[in-house]
Design a protein around this motif. Sequence first.
Motif, PDB file in Angstrom:
ATOM      1  N   GLU A 138      32.812  48.891  45.066  1.00 46.03           N
ATOM      2  CA  GLU A 138      32.651  50.085  44.229  1.00 46.03           C
ATOM      3  C   GLU A 138      33.960  50.509  43.577  1.00 46.03           C
ATOM      4  OE1 GLU A 138      31.541  54.849  44.709  1.00 46.03           O
ATOM      5  OE2 GLU A 138      31.259  53.467  46.405  1.00 46.03           O
ATOM      6  N   HIS A 139      34.990  50.763  44.380  1.00 46.48           N
ATOM      7  CA  HIS A 139      36.230  51.343  43.859  1.00 46.48           C
ATOM      8  C   HIS A 139      37.039  50.375  42.995  1.00 46.48           C
ATOM      9  CE1 HIS A 139      35.486  54.887  46.179  1.00 46.48           C
ATOM     10  NE2 HIS A 139      35.546  54.247  47.342  1.00 46.48           N
ATOM     11  N   GLY A 140      36.793  49.079  43.140  1.00 46.15           N
ATOM     12  CA  GLY A 140      37.544  48.114  42.345  1.00 46.15           C
ATOM     13  C   GLY A 140      36.772  47.550  41.167  1.00 46.15           C
ATOM     14  N   GLU A 145      36.489  44.662  35.940  1.00 41.93           N
ATOM     15  CA  GLU A 145      35.902  44.510  34.603  1.00 41.93           C
ATOM     16  C   GLU A 145      36.994  44.478  33.537  1.00 41.93           C
ATOM     17  OE1 GLU A 145      33.205  47.781  34.414  1.00 41.93           O
ATOM     18  OE2 GLU A 145      31.586  46.723  35.466  1.00 41.93           O
ATOM     19  N   LEU A 146      38.036  45.296  33.710  1.00 41.41           N
ATOM     20  CA  LEU A 146      39.160  45.278  32.771  1.00 41.41           C
ATOM     21  C   LEU A 146      39.865  43.924  32.817  1.00 41.41           C
ATOM     22  CD1 LEU A 146      41.175  46.608  30.821  1.00 41.41           C
ATOM     23  CD2 LEU A 146      42.398  47.505  32.827  1.00 41.41           C
ATOM     24  N   ILE A 147      40.058  43.412  34.014  1.00 41.43           N
ATOM     25  CA  ILE A 147      40.693  42.101  34.176  1.00 41.43           C
ATOM     26  C   ILE A 147      39.885  41.022  33.470  1.00 41.43           C
ATOM     27  CG2 ILE A 147      41.145  40.300  35.904  1.00 41.43           C
ATOM     28  CD1 ILE A 147      42.073  42.533  37.793  1.00 41.43           C
ATOM     29  N   GLU A 148      38.571  41.088  33.615  1.00 43.95           N
ATOM     30  CA  GLU A 148      37.705  40.090  32.977  1.00 43.95           C
ATOM     31  C   GLU A 148      37.765  40.210  31.462  1.00 43.95           C
ATOM     32  OE1 GLU A 148      33.019  38.581  33.083  1.00 43.95           O
ATOM     33  OE2 GLU A 148      33.711  40.215  34.381  1.00 43.95           O
ATOM     34  N   ARG A 149      37.745  41.451  30.946  1.00 41.45           N
ATOM     35  CA  ARG A 149      37.809  41.647  29.493  1.00 41.45           C
ATOM     36  C   ARG A 149      39.119  41.135  28.916  1.00 41.45           C
ATOM     37  NH1 ARG A 149      35.926  46.872  30.782  1.00 41.45           N
ATOM     38  NH2 ARG A 149      37.961  47.782  30.222  1.00 41.45           N
ATOM     39  N   ASP A 155      43.957  33.178  39.278  1.00 45.54           N
ATOM     40  CA  ASP A 155      45.298  32.657  39.586  1.00 45.54           C
ATOM     41  C   ASP A 155      46.368  33.642  39.133  1.00 45.54           C
ATOM     42  OD1 ASP A 155      44.320  30.379  40.751  1.00 45.54           O
ATOM     43  OD2 ASP A 155      44.569  29.116  38.969  1.00 45.54           O
ATOM     44  N   MET A 156      46.158  34.267  37.976  1.00 46.48           N
ATOM     45  CA  MET A 156      47.118  35.249  37.470  1.00 46.48           C
ATOM     46  C   MET A 156      47.095  36.510  38.324  1.00 46.48           C
ATOM     47  SD  MET A 156      46.417  34.745  33.376  1.00 46.48           S
ATOM     48  CE  MET A 156      47.572  36.020  32.864  1.00 46.48           C
ATOM     49  N   VAL A 157      45.906  36.913  38.753  1.00 45.43           N
ATOM     50  CA  VAL A 157      45.783  38.077  39.640  1.00 45.43           C
ATOM     51  C   VAL A 157      46.589  37.843  40.910  1.00 45.43           C
ATOM     52  CG1 VAL A 157      44.194  39.391  41.104  1.00 45.43           C
ATOM     53  CG2 VAL A 157      43.550  38.825  38.759  1.00 45.43           C
ATOM     54  N   ASP A 158      46.442  36.647  41.475  1.00 47.53           N
ATOM     55  CA  ASP A 158      47.155  36.315  42.708  1.00 47.53           C
ATOM     56  C   ASP A 158      48.655  36.196  42.465  1.00 47.53           C
ATOM     57  OD1 ASP A 158      44.705  36.236  43.990  1.00 47.53           O
ATOM     58  OD2 ASP A 158      44.498  34.066  43.806  1.00 47.53           O
ATOM     59  N   VAL A 210      46.992  48.222  39.055  1.00 45.80           N
ATOM     60  CA  VAL A 210      48.327  48.404  39.621  1.00 45.80           C
ATOM     61  C   VAL A 210      48.989  47.052  39.868  1.00 45.80           C
ATOM     62  CG1 VAL A 210      49.640  49.366  41.550  1.00 45.80           C
ATOM     63  CG2 VAL A 210      47.612  50.564  40.706  1.00 45.80           C
ATOM     64  N   PHE A 211      50.269  46.971  39.529  1.00 47.68           N
ATOM     65  CA  PHE A 211      51.026  45.748  39.807  1.00 47.68           C
ATOM     66  C   PHE A 211      52.332  46.116  40.497  1.00 47.68           C
ATOM     67  CE2 PHE A 211      51.879  47.212  35.512  1.00 47.68           C
ATOM     68  CZ  PHE A 211      53.258  47.237  35.434  1.00 47.68           C
TER      69      PHE A 211
END
Length: 252
Positions: A138-140, A145-149, A155-158, A210-211
Motif C-alpha cells: 500500500e504505502h509504496g 508507479e512513479l519508478i515504472e513511469r 537494477d537501478m533501484v538496487d 527517497v534516495f
Amino acid sequence: MMHDSNGIDDVQRVRDASDIVRVVGEHVELRAKGREYMGLCPFHDDKKPSMYVVPAKQIYHCFSCGAGGDVFTFVQDYHKMTFREALKFLAERAGIKLESRGRRRTASDDADSVSRSVLLEANELADKFFRMILRHPEHGKAARELIERRGITQDMVDAFGLGAAPDRWDGLAMYLNEKGHKLDAFLNVGLLKSSDQGKGPYDAQRNRLVFPIRDQIGRVVAFGGRRINDEDEPKYINSAESALFDKSATLF
C-alpha cells in the motif's frame, strides 16, 4: 607479539603500509614535480595546484590554505573522521587487522566518535525503513508507479538504493517509537523535525521517492526526496546540513 598501552604498534604498522602519495592520489590527481608531487588542494577552492605531497617525509602541505599533515591527518580532514576512524579506514585499506586500541584516546575523541557513529546508525536505520516502504503493497504503491513511469529498472533501484517515504506525517516517527528507538539522533540529522505546536516530531520526508546520499566511502550521510505528486512543493527535499552532511563538500 607485545603492544604498548598506547597502541603505537598499530599506528606505526598502518602508517608504514599507507604511502601518502598513493592515499592522496586516490582522492586528488597528482603529478610529479622533482622529488615531490603536486595537485589541487581539496580543502579550499583551489584554482591552481598549491598542495604538495612529499614522499620522503610522508607529509602533505598546501601553500595556499595551510592545510597539511601526515596520512592520518589527510584522511581525517578529507573524510571528516576522528583519528580512530581514520586508523580503521587505512587499516582496512591495507588489509591490516588492528590488534590494540590505537593511540590513547581523549574524552573529546570518544564523544565525537560516539556521536558520529550514532548519527550514522540513525541514517542506516532510516535507509532500511525507506526501502521497506517502497516494497510495501500500500504505502509504496505510488512510488513504484512513479519508478515504472520513469523507466527505472529494478537494477537501478538496487544500485541507487531507492526507497519511499509514506504519505503521512508520522510514518518514520511512529516506526521508530514502535521499535523503541530514541529520536534525538534522527532529529539531529534532519530526518525528523520538531513540531511548533507541542506535538511529537514529524517526518521531514513525506510521500516522496527517497534516495540515500553517501560520502566518499559509502556511508549514508543524508537523504534526498523527490516528490511523487506534481502538485507537492518543492520538487526535491534534501536533508539539512549536519555533523555528517556538508552540502558543499558532498557530491549527489
